[in-house]
Motif scaffolding. Structure first.
Motif, PDB file in Angstrom:
ATOM      1  N   ALA A  32       0.827  -1.207   0.000  1.00 32.14           N
ATOM      2  CA  ALA A  32       0.000   0.000   0.000  1.00 32.14           C
ATOM      3  C   ALA A  32       0.860   1.256   0.000  1.00 32.14           C
ATOM      4  O   ALA A  32       0.575   2.214  -0.722  1.00 32.14           O
ATOM      5  CB  ALA A  32      -0.942  -0.006   1.204  1.00 32.14           C
ATOM      6  N   VAL A  33       1.919   1.282   0.781  1.00 29.81           N
ATOM      7  CA  VAL A  33       2.811   2.443   0.836  1.00 29.81           C
ATOM      8  C   VAL A  33       3.519   2.631  -0.500  1.00 29.81           C
ATOM      9  O   VAL A  33       3.650   3.749  -1.005  1.00 29.81           O
ATOM     10  CB  VAL A  33       3.825   2.295   1.992  1.00 29.81           C
ATOM     11  CG1 VAL A  33       4.921   3.325   1.901  1.00 29.81           C
ATOM     12  CG2 VAL A  33       3.117   2.394   3.329  1.00 29.81           C
ATOM     13  N   SER A  34       3.960   1.549  -1.099  1.00 29.05           N
ATOM     14  CA  SER A  34       4.638   1.622  -2.402  1.00 29.05           C
ATOM     15  C   SER A  34       3.699   2.149  -3.479  1.00 29.05           C
ATOM     16  O   SER A  34       4.071   3.012  -4.278  1.00 29.05           O
ATOM     17  CB  SER A  34       5.156   0.242  -2.779  1.00 29.05           C
ATOM     18  OG  SER A  34       5.675   0.246  -4.072  1.00 29.05           O
ATOM     19  N   ALA A  36       0.988   3.989  -3.036  1.00 28.92           N
ATOM     20  CA  ALA A  36       0.668   5.394  -2.750  1.00 28.92           C
ATOM     21  C   ALA A  36       1.796   6.319  -3.182  1.00 28.92           C
ATOM     22  O   ALA A  36       1.553   7.402  -3.714  1.00 28.92           O
ATOM     23  CB  ALA A  36       0.376   5.567  -1.262  1.00 28.92           C
ATOM     24  N   SER A  37       3.027   5.916  -2.982  1.00 24.91           N
ATOM     25  CA  SER A  37       4.147   6.767  -3.389  1.00 24.91           C
ATOM     26  C   SER A  37       4.231   6.876  -4.908  1.00 24.91           C
ATOM     27  O   SER A  37       4.556   7.934  -5.452  1.00 24.91           O
ATOM     28  CB  SER A  37       5.462   6.252  -2.813  1.00 24.91           C
ATOM     29  OG  SER A  37       5.796   5.004  -3.379  1.00 24.91           O
ATOM     30  N   LYS A  38       3.909   5.812  -5.631  1.00 22.05           N
ATOM     31  CA  LYS A  38       3.891   5.877  -7.101  1.00 22.05           C
ATOM     32  C   LYS A  38       2.788   6.800  -7.601  1.00 22.05           C
ATOM     33  O   LYS A  38       2.995   7.583  -8.537  1.00 22.05           O
ATOM     34  CB  LYS A  38       3.702   4.481  -7.688  1.00 22.05           C
ATOM     35  CG  LYS A  38       4.915   3.592  -7.563  1.00 22.05           C
ATOM     36  CD  LYS A  38       4.642   2.214  -8.131  1.00 22.05           C
ATOM     37  CE  LYS A  38       5.811   1.279  -7.887  1.00 22.05           C
ATOM     38  NZ  LYS A  38       5.534  -0.079  -8.345  1.00 22.05           N
ATOM     39  N   VAL A  39       1.618   6.730  -6.981  1.00 18.65           N
ATOM     40  CA  VAL A  39       0.510   7.594  -7.369  1.00 18.65           C
ATOM     41  C   VAL A  39       0.855   9.052  -7.081  1.00 18.65           C
ATOM     42  O   VAL A  39       0.602   9.945  -7.901  1.00 18.65           O
ATOM     43  CB  VAL A  39      -0.791   7.174  -6.650  1.00 18.65           C
ATOM     44  CG1 VAL A  39      -1.878   8.224  -6.808  1.00 18.65           C
ATOM     45  CG2 VAL A  39      -1.276   5.841  -7.169  1.00 18.65           C
ATOM     46  N   ASN A  40       1.451   9.329  -5.928  1.00 14.44           N
ATOM     47  CA  ASN A  40       1.837  10.693  -5.582  1.00 14.44           C
ATOM     48  C   ASN A  40       2.867  11.239  -6.555  1.00 14.44           C
ATOM     49  O   ASN A  40       2.818  12.416  -6.936  1.00 14.44           O
ATOM     50  CB  ASN A  40       2.368  10.765  -4.153  1.00 14.44           C
ATOM     51  CG  ASN A  40       1.269  10.667  -3.130  1.00 14.44           C
ATOM     52  OD1 ASN A  40       0.117  10.953  -3.422  1.00 14.44           O
ATOM     53  ND2 ASN A  40       1.617  10.257  -1.926  1.00 14.44           N
ATOM     54  N   ALA A  41       3.820  10.425  -6.965  1.00 18.99           N
ATOM     55  CA  ALA A  41       4.828  10.872  -7.926  1.00 18.99           C
ATOM     56  C   ALA A  41       4.188  11.189  -9.271  1.00 18.99           C
ATOM     57  O   ALA A  41       4.543  12.168  -9.928  1.00 18.99           O
ATOM     58  CB  ALA A  41       5.907   9.803  -8.089  1.00 18.99           C
ATOM     59  N   LYS A  42       3.215  10.390  -9.686  1.00 23.80           N
ATOM     60  CA  LYS A  42       2.535  10.631 -10.964  1.00 23.80           C
ATOM     61  C   LYS A  42       1.712  11.914 -10.905  1.00 23.80           C
ATOM     62  O   LYS A  42       1.671  12.694 -11.864  1.00 23.80           O
ATOM     63  CB  LYS A  42       1.634   9.445 -11.292  1.00 23.80           C
ATOM     64  CG  LYS A  42       1.073   9.470 -12.675  1.00 23.80           C
ATOM     65  CD  LYS A  42       0.183   8.267 -12.900  1.00 23.80           C
ATOM     66  CE  LYS A  42       0.717   7.442 -14.030  1.00 23.80           C
ATOM     67  NZ  LYS A  42      -0.162   6.325 -14.370  1.00 23.80           N
ATOM     68  N   VAL A  43       1.060  12.167  -9.771  1.00 21.01           N
ATOM     69  CA  VAL A  43       0.250  13.375  -9.615  1.00 21.01           C
ATOM     70  C   VAL A  43       1.140  14.613  -9.620  1.00 21.01           C
ATOM     71  O   VAL A  43       0.784  15.643 -10.193  1.00 21.01           O
ATOM     72  CB  VAL A  43      -0.599  13.297  -8.324  1.00 21.01           C
ATOM     73  CG1 VAL A  43      -1.189  14.640  -7.955  1.00 21.01           C
ATOM     74  CG2 VAL A  43      -1.698  12.277  -8.480  1.00 21.01           C
ATOM     75  N   ARG A  44       2.302  14.540  -8.997  1.00 25.97           N
ATOM     76  CA  ARG A  44       3.219  15.678  -8.985  1.00 25.97           C
ATOM     77  C   ARG A  44       3.677  16.051 -10.386  1.00 25.97           C
ATOM     78  O   ARG A  44       3.934  17.215 -10.680  1.00 25.97           O
ATOM     79  CB  ARG A  44       4.437  15.375  -8.115  1.00 25.97           C
ATOM     80  CG  ARG A  44       4.237  15.802  -6.680  1.00 25.97           C
ATOM     81  CD  ARG A  44       5.525  15.656  -5.892  1.00 25.97           C
ATOM     82  NE  ARG A  44       5.255  14.749  -4.790  1.00 25.97           N
ATOM     83  CZ  ARG A  44       5.777  13.546  -4.633  1.00 25.97           C
ATOM     84  NH1 ARG A  44       6.643  13.094  -5.489  1.00 25.97           N
ATOM     85  NH2 ARG A  44       5.460  12.804  -3.617  1.00 25.97           N
ATOM     86  N   LYS A  45       3.790  15.079 -11.271  1.00 26.35           N
ATOM     87  CA  LYS A  45       4.239  15.339 -12.632  1.00 26.35           C
ATOM     88  C   LYS A  45       3.119  15.858 -13.533  1.00 26.35           C
ATOM     89  O   LYS A  45       3.385  16.372 -14.603  1.00 26.35           O
ATOM     90  CB  LYS A  45       4.816  14.062 -13.243  1.00 26.35           C
ATOM     91  CG  LYS A  45       6.101  13.624 -12.609  1.00 26.35           C
ATOM     92  CD  LYS A  45       6.589  12.343 -13.237  1.00 26.35           C
ATOM     93  CE  LYS A  45       7.838  11.841 -12.537  1.00 26.35           C
ATOM     94  NZ  LYS A  45       8.275  10.560 -13.070  1.00 26.35           N
ATOM     95  N   THR A  46       1.879  15.713 -13.112  1.00 29.01           N
ATOM     96  CA  THR A  46       0.743  16.120 -13.919  1.00 29.01           C
ATOM     97  C   THR A  46       0.515  17.622 -13.785  1.00 29.01           C
ATOM     98  O   THR A  46       0.457  18.150 -12.689  1.00 29.01           O
ATOM     99  CB  THR A  46      -0.534  15.387 -13.474  1.00 29.01           C
ATOM    100  OG1 THR A  46      -0.293  13.988 -13.552  1.00 29.01           O
ATOM    101  CG2 THR A  46      -1.711  15.737 -14.346  1.00 29.01           C
ATOM    102  N   ASP A  47       0.387  18.293 -14.913  1.00 31.54           N
ATOM    103  CA  ASP A  47       0.130  19.723 -14.924  1.00 31.54           C
ATOM    104  C   ASP A  47      -1.349  19.930 -15.198  1.00 31.54           C
ATOM    105  O   ASP A  47      -1.830  19.657 -16.288  1.00 31.54           O
ATOM    106  CB  ASP A  47       0.979  20.396 -16.001  1.00 31.54           C
ATOM    107  CG  ASP A  47       0.801  21.900 -16.020  1.00 31.54           C
ATOM    108  OD1 ASP A  47       0.311  22.450 -15.016  1.00 31.54           O
ATOM    109  OD2 ASP A  47       1.152  22.521 -17.033  1.00 31.54           O
ATOM    110  N   VAL A  48      -2.075  20.405 -14.199  1.00 33.56           N
ATOM    111  CA  VAL A  48      -3.506  20.601 -14.366  1.00 33.56           C
ATOM    112  C   VAL A  48      -3.845  22.066 -14.587  1.00 33.56           C
ATOM    113  O   VAL A  48      -4.996  22.407 -14.834  1.00 33.56           O
ATOM    114  CB  VAL A  48      -4.295  20.071 -13.139  1.00 33.56           C
ATOM    115  CG1 VAL A  48      -4.175  18.569 -13.044  1.00 33.56           C
ATOM    116  CG2 VAL A  48      -3.840  20.740 -11.871  1.00 33.56           C
ATOM    117  N   ALA A  49      -2.868  22.948 -14.507  1.00 30.24           N
ATOM    118  CA  ALA A  49      -3.122  24.366 -14.710  1.00 30.24           C
ATOM    119  C   ALA A  49      -3.305  24.663 -16.191  1.00 30.24           C
ATOM    120  O   ALA A  49      -2.756  23.987 -17.055  1.00 30.24           O
ATOM    121  CB  ALA A  49      -1.972  25.187 -14.157  1.00 30.24           C
TER     122      ALA A  49
END
Length: 101
Positions: A32-34, A36-49
């Motif tokens: 679960a921790v692994s 979650a960290s992959k999902v967080n890294a993918k979200v950080r790279k996504t530009d929604v602006a």
């Protein structure tokens, strides 16, 4: 000498089962921790602006702003319409008007 069965202690099978349960719980938590960290890294790279250079520019429109308290106060502003990739529409004041209008 008393027999081993009469003593109140945990058997080897009970101890191994408890260790197995702890190991499985730790395995699920680490997965679960692994994830979650992959999902967080993918979200950080996504530009929604909205970036205007990547948006599709639509037509120029006139935006009318009315004051609810005063029927005589109406402002007309020339705006450019932009549509982003996710389907949202944004409006920006046209550059031809200048800053003070």
């Amino acid at each position: 000498m008393k027999k081993l069965r009469s003593q109140k202690a945990e058997t080897l099978v009970e101890t191994l089962m408890a260790i197995l349960v702890v190991v499985l719980v730790m395995l699920f938590l680490s997965t679960a921790v692994s994830t979650a960290s992959k999902v967080n890294a993918k979200v950080r790279k996504t530009d929604v602006a909205l970036t205007y250079k990547n948006a599709d520019k639509g037509s120029e429109k006139t935006l009318t702003i009315k004051d609810n308290n005063s029927a005589t106060k109406i402002i007309h502003v020339q705006v450019d319409e932009y549509t982003s990739k996710n389907g949202y529409t944004y409006y920006r004041e046209s550059k031809e008007q200048g800053a003070g209008t």
